[in-house]
Design a protein around this motif. Sequence first.
Motif, mmCIF file in Angstrom:
data_model
loop_
_atom_site.group_PDB
_atom_site.id
_atom_site.type_symbol
_atom_site.label_atom_id
_atom_site.label_comp_id
_atom_site.label_asym_id
_atom_site.label_seq_id
_atom_site.Cartn_x
_atom_site.Cartn_y
_atom_site.Cartn_z
ATOM 1 N N ILE A 207 49.817 38.057 48.635
ATOM 2 C CA ILE A 207 49.135 38.900 49.619
ATOM 3 C C ILE A 207 49.943 38.979 50.909
ATOM 4 O O ILE A 207 50.127 40.059 51.484
ATOM 5 C CB ILE A 207 47.719 38.352 49.896
ATOM 6 C CG1 ILE A 207 46.841 38.492 48.651
ATOM 7 C CG2 ILE A 207 47.072 39.080 51.080
ATOM 8 C CD1 ILE A 207 45.516 37.761 48.732
ATOM 9 N N GLU A 208 50.462 37.834 51.358
ATOM 10 C CA GLU A 208 51.263 37.822 52.580
ATOM 11 C C GLU A 208 52.540 38.636 52.411
ATOM 12 O O GLU A 208 52.994 39.304 53.354
ATOM 13 C CB GLU A 208 51.605 36.377 52.964
ATOM 14 C CG GLU A 208 50.409 35.586 53.479
ATOM 15 C CD GLU A 208 50.756 34.157 53.854
ATOM 16 O OE1 GLU A 208 50.028 33.574 54.669
ATOM 17 O OE2 GLU A 208 51.763 33.616 53.326
ATOM 18 N N THR A 209 53.135 38.600 51.214
ATOM 19 C CA THR A 209 54.339 39.394 50.959
ATOM 20 C C THR A 209 54.045 40.879 51.055
ATOM 21 O O THR A 209 54.820 41.645 51.632
ATOM 22 C CB THR A 209 54.910 39.068 49.562
ATOM 23 O OG1 THR A 209 55.199 37.674 49.482
ATOM 24 C CG2 THR A 209 56.175 39.867 49.288
ATOM 25 N N VAL A 210 52.921 41.299 50.504
ATOM 26 C CA VAL A 210 52.529 42.702 50.587
ATOM 27 C C VAL A 210 52.311 43.101 52.048
ATOM 28 O O VAL A 210 52.718 44.189 52.483
ATOM 29 C CB VAL A 210 51.257 42.969 49.754
ATOM 30 C CG1 VAL A 210 50.766 44.402 49.940
ATOM 31 C CG2 VAL A 210 51.527 42.702 48.280
ATOM 32 N N TRP A 211 51.689 42.218 52.827
ATOM 33 C CA TRP A 211 51.493 42.502 54.257
ATOM 34 C C TRP A 211 52.822 42.631 54.981
ATOM 35 O O TRP A 211 53.004 43.527 55.814
ATOM 36 C CB TRP A 211 50.648 41.401 54.896
ATOM 37 C CG TRP A 211 49.199 41.457 54.546
ATOM 38 C CD1 TRP A 211 48.512 42.517 54.029
ATOM 39 C CD2 TRP A 211 48.239 40.398 54.679
ATOM 40 N NE1 TRP A 211 47.193 42.189 53.819
ATOM 41 C CE2 TRP A 211 46.996 40.902 54.212
ATOM 42 C CE3 TRP A 211 48.313 39.088 55.141
ATOM 43 C CZ2 TRP A 211 45.837 40.132 54.220
ATOM 44 C CZ3 TRP A 211 47.169 38.318 55.134
ATOM 45 C CH2 TRP A 211 45.942 38.834 54.682
ATOM 46 N N VAL A 212 53.771 41.739 54.675
ATOM 47 C CA VAL A 212 55.090 41.804 55.314
ATOM 48 C C VAL A 212 55.786 43.120 54.962
ATOM 49 O O VAL A 212 56.379 43.785 55.823
ATOM 50 C CB VAL A 212 55.962 40.601 54.890
ATOM 51 C CG1 VAL A 212 57.416 40.810 55.328
ATOM 52 C CG2 VAL A 212 55.424 39.307 55.499
ATOM 53 N N LEU A 213 55.694 43.525 53.708
ATOM 54 C CA LEU A 213 56.288 44.803 53.297
ATOM 55 C C LEU A 213 55.676 45.966 54.068
ATOM 56 O O LEU A 213 56.387 46.903 54.463
ATOM 57 C CB LEU A 213 56.095 45.009 51.790
ATOM 58 C CG LEU A 213 57.016 44.204 50.874
ATOM 59 C CD1 LEU A 213 56.533 44.279 49.430
ATOM 60 C CD2 LEU A 213 58.457 44.704 50.978
#
Length: 411
Positions: A207-213
């Motif tokens: 989820i955090e990776t998607v937010w960073v993207l």
Amino acid sequence: MAKVRGKLYVTVPSLFRCPISMDVMRSPVSLCTGITYDRSSIQHWLDSGHDTCPATMQVLPSKDFIPNLTLHRLIHLWLLSAEPTSPEPRFPADHLSALLRGIQSEVKDLAVSLSKIAEFVKISGENRRFLATFPGFDSAIVRALAGSTTRIDALENVISILNSVFRENGNSAVAGERIRRLILDSREECLASMLSVLRNGSSKSKIETVWVLEFLAFDFQSKKSIAETRGLMSFLIGLLKDGEEELNDALLSLLAVVSVTQSAKIEIVNCGLVEVVSKILRNEACLVATAERCLRMLAVVATCAEGRAAMAAEPSCAAAVVEKVAKASKTAAEDAVAVLWSLCCLCGNVKVSDDVAKRNGVTVILLVMQRGLEEHVRSMCMDLIKVLRGACKNPLELGSYDTKTTHIKPC
């Protein structure tokens, strides 16, 4: 009240902390979702181009906020009664410099250094702001992201740090802009690392990776670059098929942001987006916010011929849109109208028109029209009513409507 290394710290009530900065709110304001933030933090979030509530990730029908005077008074009284406190612990500059050197040096130091920095940024908004502007942090964290593809534990800490820093400082801040530029300059290596977390990381890290993207997707070129990363879009659709609700919300938000080119839209359609989004919409337990993201996604792919063909071929798509439009926000309702207009009017699909009409489509569209829609959306509604009246066995006597709908053209 707690004692840390001989110093007293007052325990801050969670209600008084801003969900973004996690600091005590100085000027609490509430969004239309009912969530309260510190004015400076939420203003920074909205000014960075976001249209969602950070806590719920719900699309905001309005970006207006109102002062929460009651909470402001409670915080003021609490501050008057609270004992003076020492500043929250911060690493000395030389210690932080050593940790950053650890990120860039031997592999054995990498995981330990990243873990300590990740804990550091969790302490307070002050720490996150301090780290973002610390000399050498930007290049060190990007180098760690680009060079840690085989260390999932290290990558998860990198993503956690970046997510915390981006959320605190926003896209418009100099620090956020500098980090984003460095990542995009090393796009192949950095995005490969993020893809590794999406494949092998924990649910939280995904989820955090998607937010960073999504933070990285700031302008047209960055959105296009992310969408063109080999294998990324198809993998995101795969995650969407099997993801949990919170992950699905993040994925839908990101896909809507980066699908700015026809090739990106065609790719996600070919990967089965319409089928999976229709399935999510049909789920009776689907939250309103999730349904609204699905409607936004369908409106995005409705602007390409392949998207319209896939929606017409998916038996449950139009029906699911009709079912959800009544409970959607104004913005999501406009997305739903655009989808139905694309299928029934632009494509002239008789089967879809019949299906929508049988589900009281005329009544639904009339109800939507009472919500103060944009003029071009009202025109689409009028077109839909005329088409659906023709599909009804007992059409309603609704008078004659003239319309000049030109905002969507066939691809």
